[in-house]
Design a protein around this motif. Structure first.
Motif, PDB file in Angstrom:
ATOM      1  N   ALA A  16       1.774   1.259 -14.270  1.00 48.40           N
ATOM      2  CA  ALA A  16       2.766   0.190 -14.176  1.00 48.40           C
ATOM      3  C   ALA A  16       2.198  -1.031 -13.453  1.00 48.40           C
ATOM      4  CB  ALA A  16       4.005   0.704 -13.441  1.00 48.40           C
ATOM      5  N   ASP A  17       1.310  -0.794 -12.460  1.00 47.58           N
ATOM      6  CA  ASP A  17       0.732  -1.887 -11.675  1.00 47.58           C
ATOM      7  C   ASP A  17      -0.740  -1.582 -11.382  1.00 47.58           C
ATOM      8  OD1 ASP A  17       0.021  -3.841  -9.910  1.00 47.58           O
ATOM      9  OD2 ASP A  17       1.411  -3.255  -8.313  1.00 47.58           O
ATOM     10  N   PRO A  18      -1.642  -2.048 -12.236  1.00 46.47           N
ATOM     11  CA  PRO A  18      -3.059  -1.728 -12.062  1.00 46.47           C
ATOM     12  C   PRO A  18      -3.626  -2.200 -10.706  1.00 46.47           C
ATOM     13  CG  PRO A  18      -2.657  -2.676 -14.221  1.00 46.47           C
ATOM     14  CD  PRO A  18      -1.388  -2.847 -13.442  1.00 46.47           C
ATOM     15  N   ALA A  19      -2.964  -3.160 -10.065  1.00 47.04           N
ATOM     16  CA  ALA A  19      -3.476  -3.653  -8.778  1.00 47.04           C
ATOM     17  C   ALA A  19      -2.952  -2.839  -7.594  1.00 47.04           C
ATOM     18  CB  ALA A  19      -3.074  -5.113  -8.610  1.00 47.04           C
ATOM     19  N   ALA A  20      -2.154  -1.821  -7.860  1.00 47.33           N
ATOM     20  CA  ALA A  20      -1.559  -1.033  -6.765  1.00 47.33           C
ATOM     21  C   ALA A  20      -2.645  -0.426  -5.872  1.00 47.33           C
ATOM     22  CB  ALA A  20      -0.689   0.072  -7.344  1.00 47.33           C
ATOM     23  N   LYS A  21      -2.394  -0.449  -4.561  1.00 45.46           N
ATOM     24  CA  LYS A  21      -3.350   0.131  -3.609  1.00 45.46           C
ATOM     25  C   LYS A  21      -2.778   1.449  -3.087  1.00 45.46           C
ATOM     26  CE  LYS A  21      -5.519  -4.183  -2.262  1.00 45.46           C
ATOM     27  NZ  LYS A  21      -5.674  -5.230  -1.244  1.00 45.46           N
ATOM     28  N   VAL A  22      -3.455   2.531  -3.403  1.00 48.49           N
ATOM     29  CA  VAL A  22      -2.955   3.855  -3.011  1.00 48.49           C
ATOM     30  C   VAL A  22      -4.043   4.612  -2.258  1.00 48.49           C
ATOM     31  CG1 VAL A  22      -1.989   6.038  -3.851  1.00 48.49           C
ATOM     32  CG2 VAL A  22      -1.482   3.904  -5.074  1.00 48.49           C
ATOM     33  N   GLU A  76      -8.854   2.903   7.834  1.00 42.75           N
ATOM     34  CA  GLU A  76      -8.879   3.061   6.378  1.00 42.75           C
ATOM     35  C   GLU A  76      -7.817   2.161   5.721  1.00 42.75           C
ATOM     36  OE1 GLU A  76     -11.024   4.380   4.617  1.00 42.75           O
ATOM     37  OE2 GLU A  76     -10.232   5.272   2.783  1.00 42.75           O
ATOM     38  N   VAL A  77      -6.638   2.140   6.334  1.00 46.57           N
ATOM     39  CA  VAL A  77      -5.555   1.312   5.787  1.00 46.57           C
ATOM     40  C   VAL A  77      -5.957  -0.162   5.830  1.00 46.57           C
ATOM     41  CG1 VAL A  77      -3.205   0.493   6.303  1.00 46.57           C
ATOM     42  CG2 VAL A  77      -3.683   2.934   6.241  1.00 46.57           C
ATOM     43  N   LYS A  78      -6.539  -0.577   6.943  1.00 48.56           N
ATOM     44  CA  LYS A  78      -6.968  -1.969   7.095  1.00 48.56           C
ATOM     45  C   LYS A  78      -8.011  -2.307   6.021  1.00 48.56           C
ATOM     46  CE  LYS A  78      -8.907  -5.064  10.570  1.00 48.56           C
ATOM     47  NZ  LYS A  78      -9.636  -5.115  11.834  1.00 48.56           N
ATOM     48  N   SER A  79      -8.952  -1.383   5.853  1.00 49.31           N
ATOM     49  CA  SER A  79     -10.033  -1.623   4.895  1.00 49.31           C
ATOM     50  C   SER A  79      -9.489  -1.730   3.465  1.00 49.31           C
ATOM     51  CB  SER A  79     -11.052  -0.489   5.047  1.00 49.31           C
ATOM     52  OG  SER A  79     -11.681  -0.209   3.856  1.00 49.31           O
ATOM     53  N   VAL A  80      -8.549  -0.864   3.110  1.00 47.18           N
ATOM     54  CA  VAL A  80      -7.993  -0.912   1.748  1.00 47.18           C
ATOM     55  C   VAL A  80      -7.128  -2.164   1.567  1.00 47.18           C
ATOM     56  CG1 VAL A  80      -6.421   0.252   0.129  1.00 47.18           C
ATOM     57  CG2 VAL A  80      -8.109   1.584   1.384  1.00 47.18           C
ATOM     58  N   LEU A  81      -6.354  -2.502   2.593  1.00 52.73           N
ATOM     59  CA  LEU A  81      -5.491  -3.686   2.474  1.00 52.73           C
ATOM     60  C   LEU A  81      -6.320  -4.966   2.328  1.00 52.73           C
ATOM     61  CD1 LEU A  81      -2.640  -3.021   5.065  1.00 52.73           C
ATOM     62  CD2 LEU A  81      -2.362  -3.331   2.605  1.00 52.73           C
ATOM     63  N   SER A  82      -7.470  -5.006   3.009  1.00 53.06           N
ATOM     64  CA  SER A  82      -8.246  -6.253   2.978  1.00 53.06           C
ATOM     65  C   SER A  82      -9.219  -6.298   1.794  1.00 53.06           C
ATOM     66  CB  SER A  82      -9.004  -6.440   4.294  1.00 53.06           C
ATOM     67  OG  SER A  82      -9.870  -5.340   4.482  1.00 53.06           O
ATOM     68  N   ALA A  83      -9.307  -5.204   1.037  1.00 53.60           N
ATOM     69  CA  ALA A  83     -10.266  -5.172  -0.087  1.00 53.60           C
ATOM     70  C   ALA A  83      -9.777  -6.050  -1.232  1.00 53.60           C
ATOM     71  CB  ALA A  83     -10.449  -3.744  -0.560  1.00 53.60           C
ATOM     72  N   SER A 116      -8.663   8.208 -10.965  1.00 54.27           N
ATOM     73  CA  SER A 116      -7.313   7.779 -11.341  1.00 54.27           C
ATOM     74  C   SER A 116      -6.902   6.480 -10.645  1.00 54.27           C
ATOM     75  CB  SER A 116      -6.305   8.880 -11.004  1.00 54.27           C
ATOM     76  OG  SER A 116      -6.682  10.086 -11.594  1.00 54.27           O
ATOM     77  N   GLY A 117      -7.791   5.936  -9.828  1.00 58.99           N
ATOM     78  CA  GLY A 117      -7.520   4.618  -9.260  1.00 58.99           C
ATOM     79  C   GLY A 117      -7.185   4.578  -7.780  1.00 58.99           C
ATOM     80  N   ALA A 118      -7.356   5.707  -7.051  1.00 52.04           N
ATOM     81  CA  ALA A 118      -7.078   5.679  -5.602  1.00 52.04           C
ATOM     82  C   ALA A 118      -8.115   4.809  -4.895  1.00 52.04           C
ATOM     83  CB  ALA A 118      -7.118   7.093  -5.031  1.00 52.04           C
ATOM     84  N   LYS A 119      -7.666   4.080  -3.894  1.00 55.89           N
ATOM     85  CA  LYS A 119      -8.575   3.173  -3.181  1.00 55.89           C
ATOM     86  C   LYS A 119      -9.137   3.807  -1.912  1.00 55.89           C
ATOM     87  CE  LYS A 119      -7.946  -0.398  -5.890  1.00 55.89           C
ATOM     88  NZ  LYS A 119      -9.004  -0.712  -6.858  1.00 55.89           N
ATOM     89  N   GLY A 120      -8.515   4.895  -1.463  1.00 58.44           N
ATOM     90  CA  GLY A 120      -8.996   5.553  -0.250  1.00 58.44           C
ATOM     91  C   GLY A 120      -8.510   6.982  -0.224  1.00 58.44           C
ATOM     92  N   LEU A 172       0.839  -1.202   0.000  1.00 56.31           N
ATOM     93  CA  LEU A 172       0.000   0.000   0.000  1.00 56.31           C
ATOM     94  C   LEU A 172       0.874   1.251   0.000  1.00 56.31           C
ATOM     95  CD1 LEU A 172      -3.261   0.500   1.877  1.00 56.31           C
ATOM     96  CD2 LEU A 172      -1.508   2.149   2.369  1.00 56.31           C
ATOM     97  N   VAL A 173       0.355   2.312  -0.614  1.00 56.04           N
ATOM     98  CA  VAL A 173       1.069   3.602  -0.619  1.00 56.04           C
ATOM     99  C   VAL A 173       0.149   4.657  -0.007  1.00 56.04           C
ATOM    100  CG1 VAL A 173       2.176   5.361  -2.069  1.00 56.04           C
ATOM    101  CG2 VAL A 173       2.188   2.959  -2.797  1.00 56.04           C
TER     102      VAL A 173
END
Lengths: 120, 268
Positions: free
Chosen positions: A71-77, A113-120, A95-99, A49-50
């Motif tokens: 570069a990485d469509p699965a990146a979690k930002v 929020e970090v937990k929720s994005v990491l587990s999504a 643009s693809g931000a998850k949170g 995660l970033v």
């Protein structure tokens, strides 16, 4: 728990986020002070995660987000910005931000929020 | 008027009785025997399973009522929509941001806003939200993108159990301006006039984020005494309050002896 890259142009904010995330059991694998450095560090470290500041020199957070996602469509930002810039949310989400977190923030909510994005 | 069981505070004690709720008034039976038109109510406060209803311009009557949530919800709805208060039809979003994190699926709700003596009430079809005025931490007239348009909104920051929450109100600009001015005036006491030096500002930001003293000392490379001096500045300006006082101790000779003996192996 995740391996996290923190991107912010102020050392104070990076240190604060580092403390919050560390207290939640996450590993801080790296830091970057601008968008261009963030893209390079992402390629090198492949974090889970970033957390990405929006307003930064050289390359802003939205441009860096787009480059990382290209570069990485699965990146979690998770985007991180100041009060009054909430209008950036739509652009970041598009643009693809998850949170999205708004400064100033409180530790428990950031960890949620970090937990929720990491587990999504 | 249908009667429901409630408890009311009477002469310092909780007394079981019944309460009737009608379209324009409510009634509290013996021992109070009062009939109260909603339009005479000037304030409504709530605590868990309790409401405090203040009647009369000078607070001539104060009624503390406890009941189940459903009964209180009906009473609150009638009071909020008819009480003597500044009231407006508006859209609101509450909470929109909690602790700096956007609330997912937060939606605009159509309803009524009533500004009472001690709090702002939002009431919609299925929601009743109260923001006590003394918990308001910021009021701003700003704009927000709603359905592809930048519209004026009032942004209200407030505390809920030490969590900073942001809510938004949307209505015609002239009404927003009145609401904004009213809220600014009502929360005038908590307006910040002092400027903090950068280091004190950073400490305040870290406290806001939930960092403890030890973490703050490590992050900013401050000594215990330096941090105490900064805390004094924050306390003196009313920007912080003491949560608790933590002791730092050292062992007495008796304590040192205890520890020395406790680590001896049985063979020693």
């Amino acid at each position: 728990m995740g391996r996290i890259l923190i991107v912010d142009d102020t050392m104070f904010m990076r240190t604060l986020l580092k403390n919050i995330l560390f207290s939640g059991g996450h590993d801080i694998v790296g830091e970057a002070a601008d968008g261009a450095e963030a893209v390079a560090r992402y390629q090198e470290l492949k974090p889970d995660l970033v957390t990405m500041d929006v307003v930064m020199p050289k390359m802003n957070g939205i441009e860096a987000l787009k480059a990382i996602k290209a570069a990485d469509p699965a990146a979690k930002v998770i985007m991180c910005t100041a009060v009054g810039q909430e209008q950036m949310v739509k652009l970041a989400v598009k643009s693809g931000a998850k949170g999205y977190i708004v400064k100033p923030f409180q530790a428990p909510k950031v960890l949620e929020e970090v937990k929720s994005v990491l587990s999504a | 008027m249908k009667s429901v069981p409630v408890k009311v505070e009477h002469e310092g004690k909780w007394v079981p009785t019944t309460m009737g709720i009608a379209e324009d008034r409510f009634r509290i039976d013996a021992p109070l025997n009062r009939e109260i038109p909603y339009k005479s109510v000037v304030d409504l406060e709530e605590k868990k399973n309790q409401v405090l209803v203040t009647v009369g311009a000078n607070g001539e009557g104060v009624y503390r009522i406890a009941s189940v949530e459903k009964v209180l919800q009906i009473l609150k709805k009638f009071v909020i929509t008819q009480a003597s208060a500044y009231r407006l039809n508006a859209f609101f979003m509450s909470p929109a941001i909690r602790g700096g994190v956007l609330v997912k699926n937060a939606q605009w709700e159509k309803g009524v806003i009533a500004v009472m003596k001690t709090g702002i009430w939002f009431v919609s079809q299925d929601k009743q939200v109260c923001i006590p005025l003394d918990e308001v931490t910021g009021i701003e007239l700003t704009s927000r993108e709603i359905q592809e348009k930048d519209l004026d909104v009032v942004k209200i920051d407030h505390l809920i159990e030490n969590e900073v929450v942001t809510s938004f109100v949307l209505c015609p600009l002239t009404t927003l301006q009145v609401l904004y001015n009213f809220l600014k005036e009502a929360t005038h006491d908590t307006e910040v006039s002092e400027e903090l030096d950068p280091l004190t500002g950073q400490v305040a930001m870290l406290v806001y984020s939930g960092m403890d003293s030890s973490t703050i000392e490590n992050m900013l490379k401050l000594s215990h005494r330096d941090l105490d001096a900064i805390y004094e500045k924050l306390l003196g300006s009313g920007l912080a309050e003491v949560l608790y006082v933590r002791k730092e101790v050292q062992l007495t000779p008796k304590g040192v002896r205890y520890i020395s003996e406790s680590v001896k192996s049985p063979m020693d």
